[in-house]
Scaffold this motif. Structure first.
Motif, PDB file in Angstrom:
ATOM      1  N   ALA A  87      20.048 -66.746 -38.576  1.00 23.98           N
ATOM      2  CA  ALA A  87      19.779 -68.212 -39.032  1.00 23.98           C
ATOM      3  C   ALA A  87      18.342 -68.475 -39.561  1.00 23.98           C
ATOM      4  O   ALA A  87      17.457 -68.006 -39.021  1.00 23.98           O
ATOM      5  N   ARG A  89      15.154 -70.424 -39.149  1.00 27.62           N
ATOM      6  CA  ARG A  89      14.537 -70.917 -38.126  1.00 27.62           C
ATOM      7  C   ARG A  89      12.950 -71.232 -38.459  1.00 27.62           C
ATOM      8  O   ARG A  89      12.549 -70.347 -39.021  1.00 27.62           O
ATOM      9  N   ASP A  90      12.305 -72.171 -37.848  1.00 24.00           N
ATOM     10  CA  ASP A  90      10.885 -72.593 -37.866  1.00 24.00           C
ATOM     11  C   ASP A  90      10.304 -71.233 -36.997  1.00 24.00           C
ATOM     12  O   ASP A  90      10.523 -71.457 -35.902  1.00 24.00           O
ATOM     13  N   THR A  91       9.668 -70.300 -37.840  1.00 23.01           N
ATOM     14  CA  THR A  91       8.931 -69.220 -36.835  1.00 23.01           C
ATOM     15  C   THR A  91       7.241 -69.518 -36.940  1.00 23.01           C
ATOM     16  O   THR A  91       6.919 -68.583 -36.660  1.00 23.01           O
ATOM     17  N   LYS A 216       7.131 -68.314 -26.814  1.00 21.29           N
ATOM     18  CA  LYS A 216       8.090 -68.037 -28.144  1.00 21.29           C
ATOM     19  C   LYS A 216       7.712 -66.547 -28.723  1.00 21.29           C
ATOM     20  O   LYS A 216       6.589 -66.380 -28.869  1.00 21.29           O
ATOM     21  N   ASP A 240      15.813 -66.036 -26.642  1.00 18.57           N
ATOM     22  CA  ASP A 240      15.462 -66.809 -27.696  1.00 18.57           C
ATOM     23  C   ASP A 240      14.662 -66.094 -28.432  1.00 18.57           C
ATOM     24  O   ASP A 240      13.320 -66.514 -28.714  1.00 18.57           O
ATOM     25  N   TYR A 242      12.869 -64.938 -32.387  1.00 16.16           N
ATOM     26  CA  TYR A 242      12.784 -65.564 -33.697  1.00 16.16           C
ATOM     27  C   TYR A 242      12.812 -64.387 -34.728  1.00 16.16           C
ATOM     28  O   TYR A 242      11.906 -63.307 -34.186  1.00 16.16           O
TER      29      TYR A 242
END
Length: 273
Positions: A87, A89-91, A216, A240, A242
């Motif tokens: 997907a 996503r904002d990384t 993150k 979660d 990225y």
């Protein structure tokens, strides 16, 4: 069938190209010769079947066609997952990014690894607060560990060593993720100890405690490899995760896609993802 003979010839030509281009003759590249042999075998078998159709039980050609179609279908589904399952996503502003290693040659890093490191440099330019976890051990045919080679390249290109964590114990993607997770946890513990040793003095009543912000974590690797890396990370304690992809070598792209399909099926069967 002429199409099978054509595919066999193309497989042999591609094998010669990738061996001459990258020297992968002792690795998974042998699959192209096996595919060529299978196509020749099927072509000879099909011609023999057409000549003696009445003497061959129907279940034999039906079974062969079914197996071939199933293999093509599985490959197609896996490749769709590989390139559409990640997907968007904002990384930005990740706390840690795990950079997966790749082959290190006697005369320097491979093109795949260079692409990953150049992407990591670009990412740090936009997100200077991120820590890179450089993951990869020293293979039998490698002069230094992949982690060390990555560090040297990044430092040479202006990245501060304080932004780098080396993880040089891993020999597979599963180990890359597992050991990198341990390295991140150790870095977090170290930072907690340092913050306790150097507390910020404030007047009573001028602050309030807030819960720890979840870290993150991202994983940076070649485009064809991101899906598997993410799935393994979710299986091994980073739910979660990225994904950050970089371009892959155009000459070896098809070879990497076939190899990745086999790797995904293997990791799924053994429970790695």
């Amino acid at each position: 069938m002429w199409i099978l003979w054509l595919i066999a010839v193309l497989c042999v030509i591609y094998y010669v190209i990738i061996v001459a281009y990258s020297g992968l003759s002792t690795s998974f590249s042998i699959i192209w010769l096996l595919l060529a042999a299978c196509c020749i075998l099927f072509g000879v078998g099909w011609d023999a079947y057409l000549k003696q159709k009445d003497k061959v039980p129907l279940w034999i050609p039906v079974s062969v066609v079914t197996i071939c179609c199933t293999g093509i279908l599985v490959f197609t589904i896996v490749e769709i997952l590989v390139f559409t399952g990640v997907a968007v996503r904002d990384t930005s502003k990740l706390d840690y990014v795990i950079v997966l290693g790749a082959r290190v040659k006697e005369d320097g890093i491979s093109k795949s690894l260079k692409n990953r490191l150049d992407k990591a440099i670009d990412y740090l330019d936009e997100n200077p607060g991120t820590i890179l976890v450089l993951s990869g051990a020293k293979g039998e045919d490698e002069p230094v560990s992949e982690a060390e080679a990555m560090r040297d390249y990044l430092v040479f290109n202006g990245v501060k060593e304080t932004q780098l964590i080396l993880e040089a114990r891993s020999y597979s993607t599963v180990e890359n993720i597992a050991y990198s997770r341990v390295a991140i946890e150790e870095d977090q513990e170290r930072k907690k100890v340092e913050s306790q040793e150097s507390p910020i003095m404030m007047d009573p009543g001028t602050y309030e405690e807030v819960p720890d912000k979840p870290i993150k974590i991202g994983v940076l690797t070649s485009d064809f490899h991101v899906f598997r890396a993410q799935q393994i990370a979710r299986k091994w304690g980073i739910p979660d995760i990225y994904g950050i992809s970089c371009k892959s070598d155009p000459v070896l792209f098809v070879h990497f896609c076939v190899r990745e399909c086999v790797a995904i099926l293997k990791d799924k069967l053994v429970g790695n993802m």
